[in-house]
Design an enzyme around this catalytic site. Structure first.
Site, mmCIF file in Angstrom:
data_model
loop_
_atom_site.group_PDB
_atom_site.id
_atom_site.type_symbol
_atom_site.label_atom_id
_atom_site.label_comp_id
_atom_site.label_asym_id
_atom_site.label_seq_id
_atom_site.Cartn_x
_atom_site.Cartn_y
_atom_site.Cartn_z
ATOM 1 N N HIS A 84 0.815 -1.349 0.027
ATOM 2 C CA HIS A 84 -0.010 0.061 -0.012
ATOM 3 C C HIS A 84 0.830 1.355 -0.115
ATOM 4 C CE1 HIS A 84 -4.131 1.484 0.160
ATOM 5 N NE2 HIS A 84 -3.474 2.592 0.898
ATOM 6 N N ASP A 163 -13.871 2.979 6.605
ATOM 7 C CA ASP A 163 -12.944 3.782 5.675
ATOM 8 C C ASP A 163 -13.566 4.169 4.746
ATOM 9 O OD1 ASP A 163 -10.111 4.551 5.332
ATOM 10 O OD2 ASP A 163 -10.557 3.213 3.651
ATOM 11 N N ARG A 170 -12.747 12.822 4.708
ATOM 12 C CA ARG A 170 -11.252 13.376 4.729
ATOM 13 C C ARG A 170 -10.915 14.135 3.455
ATOM 14 N NH1 ARG A 170 -7.929 8.615 5.800
ATOM 15 N NH2 ARG A 170 -6.082 10.264 5.953
ATOM 16 N N SER A 185 -6.631 4.407 8.251
ATOM 17 C CA SER A 185 -7.226 4.219 7.111
ATOM 18 C C SER A 185 -6.477 2.979 6.105
ATOM 19 C CB SER A 185 -7.091 5.460 6.186
ATOM 20 O OG SER A 185 -7.539 5.006 4.968
ATOM 21 N N LYS A 189 -7.802 -1.343 6.283
ATOM 22 C CA LYS A 189 -8.129 -2.226 4.813
ATOM 23 C C LYS A 189 -6.987 -3.263 4.727
ATOM 24 C CE LYS A 189 -7.508 1.656 1.839
ATOM 25 N NZ LYS A 189 -7.847 2.953 2.757
HETATM 26 N N1 URA Z 1 -4.037 5.815 1.448
HETATM 27 C C1 URA Z 1 -5.140 5.291 2.169
HETATM 28 O O1 URA Z 1 -5.797 4.331 1.952
HETATM 29 N N2 URA Z 1 -5.561 5.943 3.160
HETATM 30 C C2 URA Z 1 -5.036 7.257 3.537
HETATM 31 O O2 URA Z 1 -5.577 7.974 4.522
HETATM 32 C C3 URA Z 1 -3.668 7.545 2.668
HETATM 33 C C4 URA Z 1 -3.437 6.954 1.711
#
Ligand code: URA
Length: 413
Positions: A84, A163, A170, A185, A189
């Protein structure tokens, strides 16, 4: 029971730590629609300014993780891995990386987000492929994972719903660049994917949420700590985001560049980063991974995934024609010299204003707009030669983007 939300917001605003149960109740209430967006925006802003300690951040992550269903893998599953990114400009790494990782025999249940702030999002990019569905149900996602080894999807009403809601809130309330909110966040995930191993691409610089390497290190440490607590092997790679990754910024333009990478070509910085992250999260050698990109294996896997998720592989070579902006024009270099800066933050801002991202949660994104053929730092240019091409909807948009390009790209004699 839902605590008195204005009191919770006020306590966080005043810098108090909240109990794990209070955070859980707030997230449950928000997910179920009992806590309205205006209260959650105020809470996010209080967290933005006052932060959260490690216990609160872990509680927020856990509450967001528990807001929906999670992947369950069979006992004899292959390694379940993912990466990620904390978000950048021109960052299309996930598109070639996910199928590449699947070609090593691993399972990659990649759950991504949409554009956030000035940064682009994998889901928006994938949706520029006509018919591609990112809103899969968990059952279908698990079946595809077992069949192909890869699925790329988003949060849904039943998968990471907290999320899904908080992320889009956000995005439009100036509350993205907060270490606890980014940690929760991303990690909610990733933990919902039930991973064995995760590599984090933590960006710093003008085009990232963390502007300095120190802040990026603190974000990496926060995410690693949450991963450790939940039993996932997490490593972080810190990568600069001072200039855009690759030469294209904008949804369909970036998918086209990702396809080049999957064809064994494309910009060197994109390919190198894909290989760095693949090396970090698999036990394969760089040579083996490069071969999977060069011999078409990873591309074939991407095509299979596109077909499985409702798209047509035949469209992939033609995406920039399918999404052609009304105005596509080069920006000529004002001087001869060497490129010493291509400011990712300004380019991201310009892409957002061209329509590649959102100002309100309900805004649609325009897949066609953005930049391509961007110059890179260290390259030489001659006066009048192109610095990039702008893809815009109107002349007014073009001129706005051209003015930002003029500020973003520095040429020294
Ligand atoms: N990627 C995400 O999934 N969440 C964030 O808050 C920032 C980058």
């Amino acid at each position: 029971m839902l605590p008195h939300v204005p009191t919770l917001i006020g306590r966080k605003r005043d810098g108090e730590s909240l109990a794990s149960g209070e955070i859980r109740a707030l997230i449950e209430g928000y997910t179920q629609g009992e806590v309205p967006d205006y209260q959650m925006s105020a809470f996010a802003m209080a967290v933005y300014f006052k932060g959260m300690n490690a216990v609160e951040t872990a509680a927020l992550t856990q509450a967001m993780l528990e807001s929906g269903e999670t992947f369950t893998h069979p006992a004899d599953h292959p390694p379940v891995i993912d990466k990620h990114s904390t978000g950048g400009i021109g960052d299309k790494v996930s598109l070639p990386l996910a199928p590449l990782l699947a070609c090593t025999g691993a399972w990659v249940p990649m759950v991504s987000g949409r554009g956030l702030g000035i940064t682009g999002g994998t889901l928006d990019k994938l949706e520029s492929i006509p018919g591609f569905k990112v809103g899969l149900g968990l059952e279908d996602a698990q079946q595809q994972l077992a069949r192909l080894g890869v699925v790329m999807m988003g949060q849904t009403a039943s998968f990471c719903p907290a999320d899904r809601k908080l992320y889009s809130l956000r995005d439009v309330t100036g509350t993205v660049a907060s270490i606890p909110l980014i940690t929760a966040s991303i990690m909610s995930k990733k933990l919902a994917e039930s991973l064995d191993r995760l590599v984090l691409d933590v960006k710093f610089g003008s085009g990232a949420f963390m502007k300095t390497k120190e802040d990026a290190t603190a974000l990496a440490d926060s995410m690693i700590a949450v991963g450790k607590e939940m039993g996932v092997d997490v490593q972080a790679c810190l990568n600069p985001m001072s200039e855009p990754l690759g030469r294209a910024v904008g949804n369909a333009l970036e998918v086209a560049e990702a396809i080049d990478c999957l064809n064994g070509a494309g910009p060197a910085d994109l390919r190198e980063l894909v290989l760095d992250l693949a090396e970090a999260v698999t036990s394969n050698s760089r040579e083996e991974l490069a071969r999977l990109l060069d011999d078409g294996t990873a591309r074939a896997k991407f095509n299979e995934m596109v077909a499985a998720q409702g798209g047509s592989p035949a469209d992939l070579e033609d995406l920039t024609n399918i999404h052609a902006a009304p105005l596509i024009e080069e920006v000529p270099a004002p001087d001869t010299g060497t490129i010493t800066a291509v400011d990712a933050g300004l380019i991201g801002q310009a892409a957002l204003q061209l329509g590649a991202g959102r100002s309100r949660a309900t805004d649609p994104v325009d897949f066609s707009v953005g930049f391509d053929q961007l110059v890179k730092c260290g390259e030489s240019v001659h006066q009048g030669h192109p610095l990039c091409r702008i893809h815009a909807r109107t002349r007014v948009d073009f001129e706005m983007a051209e003015a930002l390009i003029d500020q973003a790209i520095v040429i020294e004699p």
